[in-house]
Design an enzyme around this catalytic site. Structure first.
Site, short mmCIF file in Angstrom:
data_model
loop_
_atom_site.label_atom_id
_atom_site.label_comp_id
_atom_site.label_asym_id
_atom_site.label_seq_id
_atom_site.Cartn_x
_atom_site.Cartn_y
_atom_site.Cartn_z
N HIS A 138 -4.00 -5.17 0.66
CA HIS A 138 -3.51 -5.66 1.96
C HIS A 138 -3.64 -7.18 2.05
O HIS A 138 -4.73 -7.70 2.29
CB HIS A 138 -4.31 -5.00 3.10
CG HIS A 138 -3.99 -3.55 3.28
ND1 HIS A 138 -2.98 -3.10 4.10
CD2 HIS A 138 -4.55 -2.44 2.71
CE1 HIS A 138 -2.93 -1.78 4.03
NE2 HIS A 138 -3.87 -1.36 3.21
N CYS A 158 0.82 -1.22 0.00
CA CYS A 158 0.00 0.00 0.00
C CYS A 158 0.86 1.28 0.00
O CYS A 158 1.40 1.63 -1.03
CB CYS A 158 -0.99 -0.03 1.17
SG CYS A 158 -2.37 1.12 0.96
N GLU A 177 -2.60 -9.00 4.39
CA GLU A 177 -2.66 -9.44 5.79
C GLU A 177 -4.07 -9.53 6.34
O GLU A 177 -4.29 -10.17 7.38
CB GLU A 177 -1.82 -8.50 6.67
CG GLU A 177 -2.35 -7.07 6.84
CD GLU A 177 -1.95 -6.12 5.72
OE1 GLU A 177 -2.04 -4.90 5.93
OE2 GLU A 177 -1.54 -6.59 4.64
N VAL A 233 -4.97 -15.74 30.48
CA VAL A 233 -4.10 -16.53 29.61
C VAL A 233 -2.64 -16.10 29.75
O VAL A 233 -1.75 -16.94 29.94
CB VAL A 233 -4.55 -16.40 28.13
CG1 VAL A 233 -3.61 -17.15 27.21
CG2 VAL A 233 -5.96 -16.92 27.97
N ASP A 234 -2.37 -14.78 29.64
CA ASP A 234 -0.98 -14.32 29.58
C ASP A 234 -0.20 -14.66 30.86
O ASP A 234 0.89 -15.22 30.79
CB ASP A 234 -0.93 -12.80 29.34
CG ASP A 234 -1.60 -12.41 28.03
OD1 ASP A 234 -1.74 -13.29 27.16
OD2 ASP A 234 -2.01 -11.24 27.90
#
Length: 510
Positions: free
Chosen positions: A167, A80, A169, A224-225
């Site tokens: 894009h 882009c 992604e 979780v972390d």
């Protein structure tokens, strides 16, 4: 083991983190750096990707990266803004597009090239720009077009330089992952060896080398972390890890005992501290969201500090910081704007604690944290837990906090979350919860008039929490859940469902 690395230069695009995550999904390690803070040692990187940007290359304030040492030397993919930058400043022309090129498009022409291996005309891509490339740069060769965008993709002959105006992604570019793999693996010869198992093995070794026989204290949140960070440290240093799980009285129903039980099964050295009364006293009479957050943060630090001092000779404080917390992003005004934030439970610990910091997850995105946890055999239910705010239910109770309001919201939340699990919807939702509104409304229960609380249910789908859409839960599900809440939770006579997206609304109400 040394892994091949990909350098992503950030020009302020909302999608830059997504590029890094897509590259990581190919088992390739990637790092994001601001375009104006390029690492001095480029030998560490096998390929370079230039991100998009909200800026126009035609602007006087256009971002100018220093590509010496990169272009023509390293394989480079310009996305882009990057594609338009290469064209505009290398003999081509970029002009304002007659129509804003935004949203889905389909490739109408695709050149037979290794870059587009396995991708054919008709493939859907995602556009997001208001400028367009009118003329390709010197030595540019057209590789793909859409019906509206002639120069959708090109390469520079005699260089390993590729450029695209769409894009790859984003989810809407259906062959985006294939395109990135073609460039990184087939063209740039990057070795895809960045795996969860390799990460665990290398991180455990690094932690052992760094920490030695020293003691580490970690504030667990039940999320979780912090849980994955704890397991990595446990693998590395065993009994020298001291975990503290503080009950601030604002957790979900039965969460304190349930999570402690879960941690026992993981073999962790955990001390549970029930400080709920201390937090409720500190919150009494406070209605302003920021005041509530500050009060919770202050009391947490006091409680955590009291407990940490009971452990002799602690050297390190562990945190569950993850990669999005430490990435520097480029602001649209041109200067890099730090987006560094502290871990929501242990952030802002005072200097007097004098502990060194250890952050075993700081190279990982949230989805990678889950994959690393899974590779260590951690419980699927724990790894699949929805994000939960550090201040807990305090920012889901609008207005002041009382023990009765906490009880009501815990009961409502339990009915809602259990209903999502029972209906097989929990894992299809990124985050869900209930909000207790500072509103009483008239109702009728039996033959009696009631004047009781209203609660809002919130369920969103997202990938990273930066943007989110409300989930279209089935009417039958909402009907049954509403009935269950009103019938089972004393003090509630009305349930509403929040159908706001982020932006403009946030996920939490405070």
């Amino acid at each position: 083991m040394q892994h091949d690395k990909v350098l992503i230069l950030d020009f302020g695009s909302q999608y830059t983190q997504l590029i890094a995550r897509r590259v990581r999904e190919l088992n390739i390690y990637s790092e994001i750096h601001p375009f104006n803070k390029i690492p001095t040692n480029l030998d560490d990187y096998k390929a370079v990707i230039l991100s998009g940007s909200p800026m126009s290359v035609r602007s006087q304030d256009a971002f100018h990266p220093e590509l010496k040492g990169i272009r023509g030397i390293k394989p480079m993919l310009a996305v882009c803004y990057g594609a338009q930058y290469l064209a505009h400043f290398s003999g081509g022309e970029v002009a304002e597009s007659n129509t804003r090129e935004y949203g889905r498009a389909n490739l109408s022409f695709v050149e037979d090239d290794a870059f587009f291996k396995g991708i054919t005309a008709g493939s859907q891509v995602w556009m997001s720009h208001s400028d367009t490339i009118k003329t390709l740069p010197t030595n540019g060769k057209l590789l793909a077009s859409t019906h509206d965008v002639k120069n959708a993709a090109y390469k520079i002959e005699n260089e390993t330089t590729y450029a695209i105006q769409f894009h790859p992604e984003v989810y809407h570019s259906t062959d985006g992952k294939q395109l990135l793999e073609n460039f990184l693996v087939n063209i740039a010869n990057v070795n895809p060896d960045w795996t969860p198992n390799a990460f665990v093995e290398e991180t455990v070794e690094a932690l052992q080398a760094k920490i030695g026989n020293n003691k580490v204290v970690l504030g667990l949140s039940g999320g979780v972390d912090s849980s994955v960070a704890a397991m990595l440290l446990h693998k590395a240093i065993g009994e020298n890890l001291y975990c503290i799980f503080v009950n601030n009285g604002l957790l979900r129903k039965n969460e304190f005992t349930d999570v402690l039980e879960q941690y026992k099964g993981m073999g962790l050295n955990v001390k549970g501290v029930d400080a709920s009364q201390r937090f409720l006293v500190a919150l009494a009479g406070k209605s302003d969201p920021e005041e509530k957050r500050k009060a919770i943060g202050r009391v947490f630090i006091e409680v955590f500090d009291d407990e940490a001092h009971q452990i002799q000779d602690v050297t390190y404080l562990a945190q569950g910081t993850i990669y999005p917390d430490v990435i520097e992003s480029v602001s649209a005004t041109g200067g890099p704007s730090a987006t560094i934030k502290s871990h929501h439970n242990v952030g802002g610990l005072p200097d007097f604690m004098k502990l060194k910091i250890v952050e075993p997850l700081k190279a990982l995105f949230k989805d990678e944290v889950r994959r690393v946890g899974a590779s260590m055999g951690m419980d699927k239910q724990l790894l699949g837990r929805h994000p939960f705010p550090g201040p807990g239910l305090a920012i889901r109770i609008l207005g002041d906090i009382t023990a009765e309001k906490v009880r009501i919201l815990q009961e409502v939340d339990a009915v809602f979350i259990n209903a999502l699990r029972d209906a097989g919807l929990y894992d299809k939702v990124w985050q869900a919860g209930a909000i207790l509104l500072p509103v009483n409304s008239v109702g009728v229960m039996g033959d009696e008039r009631t004047y009781e609380k209203c609660v809002a249910l919130r369920a969103v789908e997202s990938t990273d929490g930066m943007t989110a859409d409300w989930v279209n839960l089935p009417y039958e599900f909402l009907q049954k859940t509403s009935n269950d809440i009103i019938n089972k939770v004393k003090g509630v006579n009305r349930v509403v469902y929040d159908i706001s997206s982020k932006p403009p609304a946030t996920i939490e109400w405070e």
